[in-house]
Design a protein around this motif. Sequence first.
Motif, mmCIF file in Angstrom:
data_model
loop_
_atom_site.group_PDB
_atom_site.id
_atom_site.type_symbol
_atom_site.label_atom_id
_atom_site.label_comp_id
_atom_site.label_asym_id
_atom_site.label_seq_id
_atom_site.Cartn_x
_atom_site.Cartn_y
_atom_site.Cartn_z
ATOM 1 N N LEU A 101 -1.622 4.102 -9.430
ATOM 2 C CA LEU A 101 -1.637 2.672 -9.690
ATOM 3 C C LEU A 101 -2.850 2.089 -8.993
ATOM 4 C CD1 LEU A 101 -0.246 0.071 -10.713
ATOM 5 C CD2 LEU A 101 1.037 0.042 -8.572
ATOM 6 N N GLY A 102 -3.739 1.473 -9.776
ATOM 7 C CA GLY A 102 -4.938 0.886 -9.201
ATOM 8 C C GLY A 102 -4.953 -0.619 -9.393
ATOM 9 N N LEU A 103 -5.305 -1.346 -8.346
ATOM 10 C CA LEU A 103 -5.407 -2.805 -8.455
ATOM 11 C C LEU A 103 -6.189 -3.354 -7.273
ATOM 12 C CD1 LEU A 103 -1.986 -4.482 -7.528
ATOM 13 C CD2 LEU A 103 -2.632 -2.160 -6.894
ATOM 14 N N PRO A 104 -6.865 -4.490 -7.457
ATOM 15 C CA PRO A 104 -7.543 -5.123 -6.325
ATOM 16 C C PRO A 104 -6.515 -5.628 -5.318
ATOM 17 C CG PRO A 104 -8.324 -5.989 -8.436
ATOM 18 C CD PRO A 104 -7.079 -5.217 -8.717
ATOM 19 N N LEU A 105 -6.778 -5.402 -4.034
ATOM 20 C CA LEU A 105 -5.887 -5.881 -2.977
ATOM 21 C C LEU A 105 -6.725 -6.492 -1.864
ATOM 22 C CD1 LEU A 105 -3.078 -3.216 -2.266
ATOM 23 C CD2 LEU A 105 -2.834 -5.433 -3.388
ATOM 24 N N SER A 106 -6.173 -7.519 -1.238
ATOM 25 C CA SER A 106 -6.886 -8.124 -0.115
ATOM 26 C C SER A 106 -5.928 -8.537 0.989
ATOM 27 C CB SER A 106 -7.688 -9.349 -0.594
ATOM 28 O OG SER A 106 -6.834 -10.257 -1.276
ATOM 29 N N PRO A 107 -5.173 -7.593 1.555
ATOM 30 C CA PRO A 107 -4.301 -7.931 2.680
ATOM 31 C C PRO A 107 -5.126 -8.215 3.932
ATOM 32 C CG PRO A 107 -4.331 -5.569 2.361
ATOM 33 C CD PRO A 107 -5.115 -6.158 1.223
ATOM 34 N N ARG A 108 -4.555 -8.955 4.857
ATOM 35 C CA ARG A 108 -5.250 -9.204 6.115
ATOM 36 C C ARG A 108 -5.333 -7.922 6.945
ATOM 37 N NH1 ARG A 108 -2.055 -14.261 8.492
ATOM 38 N NH2 ARG A 108 -0.381 -13.101 7.496
ATOM 39 N N ASP A 109 -4.332 -7.074 6.833
ATOM 40 C CA ASP A 109 -4.285 -5.822 7.586
ATOM 41 C C ASP A 109 -3.775 -4.728 6.647
ATOM 42 O OD1 ASP A 109 -3.973 -3.725 9.334
ATOM 43 O OD2 ASP A 109 -2.757 -4.830 10.793
ATOM 44 N N VAL B 5 8.591 3.223 1.035
ATOM 45 C CA VAL B 5 9.824 2.436 1.027
ATOM 46 C C VAL B 5 10.187 2.033 -0.399
ATOM 47 C CG1 VAL B 5 10.830 0.219 1.691
ATOM 48 C CG2 VAL B 5 9.628 1.583 3.394
ATOM 49 N N SER B 6 9.204 1.566 -1.145
ATOM 50 C CA SER B 6 9.462 1.161 -2.532
ATOM 51 C C SER B 6 9.941 2.339 -3.375
ATOM 52 C CB SER B 6 8.192 0.560 -3.136
ATOM 53 O OG SER B 6 8.384 0.228 -4.500
ATOM 54 N N ILE B 7 9.289 3.489 -3.232
ATOM 55 C CA ILE B 7 9.647 4.661 -4.039
ATOM 56 C C ILE B 7 11.089 5.093 -3.775
ATOM 57 C CG2 ILE B 7 9.173 7.110 -4.441
ATOM 58 C CD1 ILE B 7 7.102 5.287 -5.695
ATOM 59 N N VAL B 8 11.466 5.239 -2.516
ATOM 60 C CA VAL B 8 12.816 5.734 -2.225
ATOM 61 C C VAL B 8 13.880 4.710 -2.600
ATOM 62 C CG1 VAL B 8 12.026 7.311 -0.429
ATOM 63 C CG2 VAL B 8 12.747 5.010 0.209
ATOM 64 N N GLN B 9 13.590 3.429 -2.423
ATOM 65 C CA GLN B 9 14.567 2.417 -2.814
ATOM 66 C C GLN B 9 14.793 2.418 -4.318
ATOM 67 O OE1 GLN B 9 13.082 -1.276 -1.041
ATOM 68 N NE2 GLN B 9 14.609 -1.103 0.562
ATOM 69 N N SER B 10 13.784 2.773 -5.076
ATOM 70 C CA SER B 10 13.905 2.797 -6.537
ATOM 71 C C SER B 10 14.612 4.045 -7.046
ATOM 72 C CB SER B 10 12.515 2.713 -7.179
ATOM 73 O OG SER B 10 11.896 1.481 -6.894
ATOM 74 N N LEU B 11 14.606 5.120 -6.246
ATOM 75 C CA LEU B 11 15.092 6.398 -6.747
ATOM 76 C C LEU B 11 16.507 6.748 -6.298
ATOM 77 C CD1 LEU B 11 11.888 8.638 -6.542
ATOM 78 C CD2 LEU B 11 12.962 7.653 -8.578
ATOM 79 N N ALA C 151 7.886 2.087 -11.285
ATOM 80 C CA ALA C 151 6.588 1.446 -11.526
ATOM 81 C C ALA C 151 6.566 -0.045 -11.199
ATOM 82 C CB ALA C 151 6.154 1.682 -12.968
ATOM 83 N N ALA C 152 7.416 -0.830 -11.833
ATOM 84 C CA ALA C 152 7.377 -2.278 -11.612
ATOM 85 C C ALA C 152 7.712 -2.654 -10.170
ATOM 86 C CB ALA C 152 8.310 -2.985 -12.599
#
Length: 297
Positions: A117-125, A135-141, A216-217
Amino acid sequence: MASVGATVRWPAEAIWEAVVPGLPGFTVEIVPEIDSTNTELMRRARAGRLEPVLLVAERQTAGRGRLGRQWFSGQEISREAQAAAPGRPKQGMAPSGSSAAHAVASVGATSSLTFSLGLPLSPRDWSGLSLAVGVSIVQSLHPDLRLKWPNDVWWHDRKLAGILIETASLGELRYAVVGVGINIKEREASGLSTAPAWLGELLPGIDAPQALLRVAAPLVQALQAFERHGFSPFQSRFNARDALGGLTVTLSDGTSGAALGVDGAGALQVQTAQGLKKITSSEVSVRPLSPPPYEHL
């Protein structure tokens, strides 16, 4: 379960419809074979193509894991069977602003799911990004899956999935490529000290398209949440799934200590004889001295 001669339909449209309202310009691409989905999206980023995209490969010929390790992915069918499939597209993409059928991309079920999954990101850290992805992957599975710092998904003491994150900068923009590989079916274990786990052990009958639809979502949403708030909101969820928590671990420099979860920046905390040590580099190997007591997880 799909068999030779059957068509696997990837849920490209369903994923696109779920994601695009919150991520304009998002597309889904399915390819039958590629060297590496991460490598391809990094090539595009360096060429100035920074659009958000989910790139799924049925087979990677040069998939990569952490520390340059190879990630194997493949199919349960022969190349001859693939070539004989009528109407097989080279790419499936959900079109922007229009309806489309699920992308048809394979004959037979893939034994693993590999995507980037590719996308522009601009987090502060950026600290803790791979942990938030996990975390997202395991919660979804599945609720019984655990996370091994910094970027592996475990089922008991066996690796079920891996995460590889790379970034490319173009001027003031930074493009993140999040690669994920999930074992869907039992894999050949030759050359490995421990046989890998696979998702079918927990979810019998699941296939790669179904797993992709699950993850994915929510993964896009997790990355957007990370961009806004950093790792801190993910900390407690990671520690609740931490495969190393409370175990005695050995670091690659020979230091041993008790793993105490991660802090708000995603650093692994290890209580050693010399005091509390915070591990921030993914170049450090962390191994438990003995398997965890899973009945207590």
